[in-house]
Structure formats: C-alpha cells, structure tokens
Design a protein around this motif. Sequence first.
Motif, PDB file in Angstrom:
ATOM      1  N   PRO A  30       0.898  -1.339  -0.111  1.00 42.57           N
ATOM      2  CA  PRO A  30      -0.012  -0.125   0.120  1.00 42.57           C
ATOM      3  C   PRO A  30       0.853   1.201   0.109  1.00 42.57           C
ATOM      4  O   PRO A  30       1.690   1.482   0.572  1.00 42.57           O
ATOM      5  CB  PRO A  30      -0.785  -0.270   1.323  1.00 42.57           C
ATOM      6  N   GLY A  31       0.510   2.179  -0.843  1.00 42.44           N
ATOM      7  CA  GLY A  31       1.040   3.318  -1.034  1.00 42.44           C
ATOM      8  C   GLY A  31       2.577   3.499  -1.783  1.00 42.44           C
ATOM      9  O   GLY A  31       3.006   4.542  -2.053  1.00 42.44           O
ATOM     10  N   LEU A  32       2.911   2.218  -2.065  1.00 41.27           N
ATOM     11  CA  LEU A  32       4.118   2.179  -2.629  1.00 41.27           C
ATOM     12  C   LEU A  32       4.131   1.537  -4.249  1.00 41.27           C
ATOM     13  O   LEU A  32       5.043   1.465  -5.045  1.00 41.27           O
ATOM     14  CB  LEU A  32       5.072   1.302  -2.159  1.00 41.27           C
ATOM     15  N   GLY A  33       2.819   1.200  -4.412  1.00 39.66           N
ATOM     16  CA  GLY A  33       2.647   0.369  -5.966  1.00 39.66           C
ATOM     17  C   GLY A  33       3.229  -0.497  -6.052  1.00 39.66           C
ATOM     18  O   GLY A  33       3.439  -1.412  -5.214  1.00 39.66           O
ATOM     19  N   LEU A  34       3.551  -1.066  -7.368  1.00 40.69           N
ATOM     20  CA  LEU A  34       4.289  -2.081  -7.593  1.00 40.69           C
ATOM     21  C   LEU A  34       5.807  -2.067  -7.856  1.00 40.69           C
ATOM     22  O   LEU A  34       6.005  -0.931  -8.466  1.00 40.69           O
ATOM     23  CB  LEU A  34       3.737  -2.919  -8.984  1.00 40.69           C
ATOM     24  N   ARG A  35       6.478  -2.758  -7.131  1.00 40.84           N
ATOM     25  CA  ARG A  35       8.054  -2.562  -7.388  1.00 40.84           C
ATOM     26  C   ARG A  35       8.665  -3.711  -8.034  1.00 40.84           C
ATOM     27  O   ARG A  35       8.346  -5.113  -7.769  1.00 40.84           O
ATOM     28  CB  ARG A  35       8.739  -2.434  -5.846  1.00 40.84           C
ATOM     29  N   LEU A  36       9.473  -3.417  -8.850  1.00 41.29           N
ATOM     30  CA  LEU A  36      10.118  -4.797  -9.709  1.00 41.29           C
ATOM     31  C   LEU A  36      11.470  -5.665  -8.978  1.00 41.29           C
ATOM     32  O   LEU A  36      12.276  -4.846  -8.303  1.00 41.29           O
ATOM     33  CB  LEU A  36      10.504  -4.012 -11.053  1.00 41.29           C
ATOM     34  N   ILE A  37      11.078  -6.744  -8.810  1.00 39.94           N
ATOM     35  CA  ILE A  37      11.964  -7.577  -8.031  1.00 39.94           C
ATOM     36  C   ILE A  37      12.983  -8.055  -8.912  1.00 39.94           C
ATOM     37  O   ILE A  37      14.284  -7.944  -8.942  1.00 39.94           O
ATOM     38  CB  ILE A  37      11.368  -8.648  -7.188  1.00 39.94           C
ATOM     39  N   LYS A  94      18.254 -13.747 -16.229  1.00 35.21           N
ATOM     40  CA  LYS A  94      17.585 -13.000 -15.283  1.00 35.21           C
ATOM     41  C   LYS A  94      18.206 -11.817 -14.903  1.00 35.21           C
ATOM     42  O   LYS A  94      19.463 -11.696 -15.343  1.00 35.21           O
ATOM     43  CB  LYS A  94      17.708 -13.885 -13.894  1.00 35.21           C
ATOM     44  N   GLU A  95      17.309 -10.780 -14.685  1.00 35.76           N
ATOM     45  CA  GLU A  95      17.936  -9.540 -14.321  1.00 35.76           C
ATOM     46  C   GLU A  95      17.175  -8.821 -13.128  1.00 35.76           C
ATOM     47  O   GLU A  95      16.304  -9.129 -12.838  1.00 35.76           O
ATOM     48  CB  GLU A  95      17.438  -8.423 -15.511  1.00 35.76           C
ATOM     49  N   LYS A  96      18.286  -8.139 -12.478  1.00 36.14           N
ATOM     50  CA  LYS A  96      17.734  -7.640 -11.184  1.00 36.14           C
ATOM     51  C   LYS A  96      16.828  -6.411 -11.481  1.00 36.14           C
ATOM     52  O   LYS A  96      17.155  -5.718 -12.551  1.00 36.14           O
ATOM     53  CB  LYS A  96      18.806  -7.209 -10.306  1.00 36.14           C
ATOM     54  N   GLY A  97      15.726  -6.259 -10.635  1.00 30.69           N
ATOM     55  CA  GLY A  97      14.807  -5.216 -10.699  1.00 30.69           C
ATOM     56  C   GLY A  97      15.419  -3.753  -9.707  1.00 30.69           C
ATOM     57  O   GLY A  97      16.564  -3.896  -9.476  1.00 30.69           O
ATOM     58  N   ASP A  98      14.521  -3.390  -9.153  1.00 36.44           N
ATOM     59  CA  ASP A  98      14.564  -1.983  -8.269  1.00 36.44           C
ATOM     60  C   ASP A  98      14.913  -2.726  -6.972  1.00 36.44           C
ATOM     61  O   ASP A  98      15.636  -2.130  -5.968  1.00 36.44           O
ATOM     62  CB  ASP A  98      13.500  -1.385  -7.971  1.00 36.44           C
ATOM     63  N   ILE A  99      14.303  -3.759  -6.467  1.00 36.15           N
ATOM     64  CA  ILE A  99      14.399  -4.414  -5.084  1.00 36.15           C
ATOM     65  C   ILE A  99      14.923  -5.820  -4.880  1.00 36.15           C
ATOM     66  O   ILE A  99      14.224  -6.829  -4.483  1.00 36.15           O
ATOM     67  CB  ILE A  99      13.282  -4.091  -4.280  1.00 36.15           C
ATOM     68  N   PRO A 100      15.866  -6.183  -5.599  1.00 33.11           N
ATOM     69  CA  PRO A 100      16.388  -7.726  -5.616  1.00 33.11           C
ATOM     70  C   PRO A 100      16.794  -8.213  -4.184  1.00 33.11           C
ATOM     71  O   PRO A 100      16.945  -9.685  -4.124  1.00 33.11           O
ATOM     72  CB  PRO A 100      17.348  -7.789  -6.597  1.00 33.11           C
ATOM     73  N   GLU A 101      17.177  -7.393  -3.312  1.00 32.87           N
ATOM     74  CA  GLU A 101      17.849  -8.096  -1.956  1.00 32.87           C
ATOM     75  C   GLU A 101      16.839  -8.795  -1.270  1.00 32.87           C
ATOM     76  O   GLU A 101      15.866  -8.495  -0.942  1.00 32.87           O
ATOM     77  CB  GLU A 101      18.235  -6.646  -1.113  1.00 32.87           C
ATOM     78  N   GLY A 102      17.572  -9.957  -1.000  1.00 31.78           N
ATOM     79  CA  GLY A 102      16.645 -11.015  -0.030  1.00 31.78           C
ATOM     80  C   GLY A 102      15.902 -11.851  -1.102  1.00 31.78           C
ATOM     81  O   GLY A 102      15.128 -12.846  -0.680  1.00 31.78           O
ATOM     82  N   TYR A 103      15.900 -11.716  -2.483  1.00 33.43           N
ATOM     83  CA  TYR A 103      15.150 -12.674  -3.182  1.00 33.43           C
ATOM     84  C   TYR A 103      16.199 -13.396  -4.254  1.00 33.43           C
ATOM     85  O   TYR A 103      17.280 -12.869  -4.566  1.00 33.43           O
ATOM     86  CB  TYR A 103      14.247 -11.773  -3.951  1.00 33.43           C
ATOM     87  N   SER A 104      15.940 -14.233  -4.977  1.00 31.35           N
ATOM     88  CA  SER A 104      16.227 -14.799  -6.324  1.00 31.35           C
ATOM     89  C   SER A 104      15.344 -15.454  -7.041  1.00 31.35           C
ATOM     90  O   SER A 104      14.281 -15.629  -6.810  1.00 31.35           O
ATOM     91  CB  SER A 104      17.484 -15.982  -5.816  1.00 31.35           C
TER      92      SER A 104
END
Lengths: 108, 114
Positions: B39-46, B55-65
């Motif tokens: 909420p309030g942040l919309g969609l953020r690309l992981i 694969k390519e990193k999006g804006d918030i890849p930390e903690g994900y693979s």
Amino acid sequence: AQSVAQPEDQVNVAEGNPLTVKCTYSVSGNPYLFWYVQYPNRGLQFLLKYITGDNLVKGSYGFEAEFNKSQTSFHLKKPSALVSDSALYFCSLKDMRFGAGTRLTVKP
Amino acid sequence: DVKVTQSSRYLVKRTGEKVFLECVQDMDHENMFWYRQDPGLGLRLIYFSYDVKMKEKGDIPEGYSVSREKKERFSLILESASTNQTSMYLCASSPGQGRNSPLHFGNGTRLTVT
C-alpha cells in the motif's frame, strides 16, 4: 531516471459524473505509457496504451486517456463513471515501472 | 486468452524459512516479471527474465532470487524469509517483441511471514 507519478492517492466521484485519474511521466525518448486496473484480490488488467500517433487513446470499459507532451501527462478519463469502476488504477512506463496507484471510488 | 497462474493465493511462512513462489504462463511469452505490491508504494520490480536461464535484477532484488529453467515457468525464491517480506507478490508475462506490449498478470500471492 525514468519514472511515472500518480499525484492523487484517492479520487472520489459520483456515479454518472466524468472521472479523471492523473499520471505524469519523466522519460528520455519515446514515452510508451500504459494504464492498468486492479479489482479486489485480483491481478492487474491492461486498459490502454500510448505508443505513438493520436494523443487520445481509447481502451477497455469505456476508458480513454489523453497524452499531453507539453505537460508530460497521460491522464485516464471516462465521460460517465459507474459504481463498478471503483478499483485501483496504475500508470506505467515501457520499462515496467509503475506509479503508486490511485484508488477510485464511485459513489451511487 | 493469456493465463498467468500463481500456484498459491495465500501463504503463511515463518521467519527464516526458504519460500518458493511459482508462476506459470501458457502463451509462450518470452518475458516474465516478479513484483511486490505494498500500500502506498505501488508495484516494485524485483526480478525479470527475457529468456530461459536468463535473469535481471529489478529495483529491489535484495533477499530474493529467481529461477527460469523452462520458458513457461518463473519462480521467485526467498532464501530466508523475513517479516519485511510480508506482501502481495504479482507475476506477469509479456511477448518478446519490443517494450510496447502490455503485461499479463496473475492474481497474486499474499505472503505473510511471522
């Protein structure tokens, strides 16, 4: 950096009145722009897009959007709102970035 | 009609668990994406992928693979889930020709990490 912004978190309109949901953009080059709608507990659905050509783009469910290069805007519009239009609306850029969303509420 | 299917609508996991979110599309799309929605942040690309094993990193890849072993399947992996990863996760796909094709979204997975 390329980005879109939706300056309003919430838009309220009465049924039958025209509605506008605002989007502004900042890009270098051609601004490929999209609008999506999200109903509760669902994914996003594509409404319309601007690639090139006419500044007024028509889409699904009676929606249209006006591309304005001088104002760097791509506002979503509908001449007569329905209660069923109540949803979350997102503007996005070709590079897959989205605005924060605007919640539209149409009251009977 | 394109169908993007996310395997779970709701998931509850404990802190530290390894979590797999699965996404399958049935239209032979080259491009696949993972977003989180808050909420309030919309969609953020992981993460996103333009091809198998790519694969390519999006804006918030930390903690994900991610993993893309087959064209139709794109998996998001939380290596060690944390409470700040509680969110709605959305998968999307699009055909490969240029960037003017709209995204097709799944219905989302609401993940709660306790």
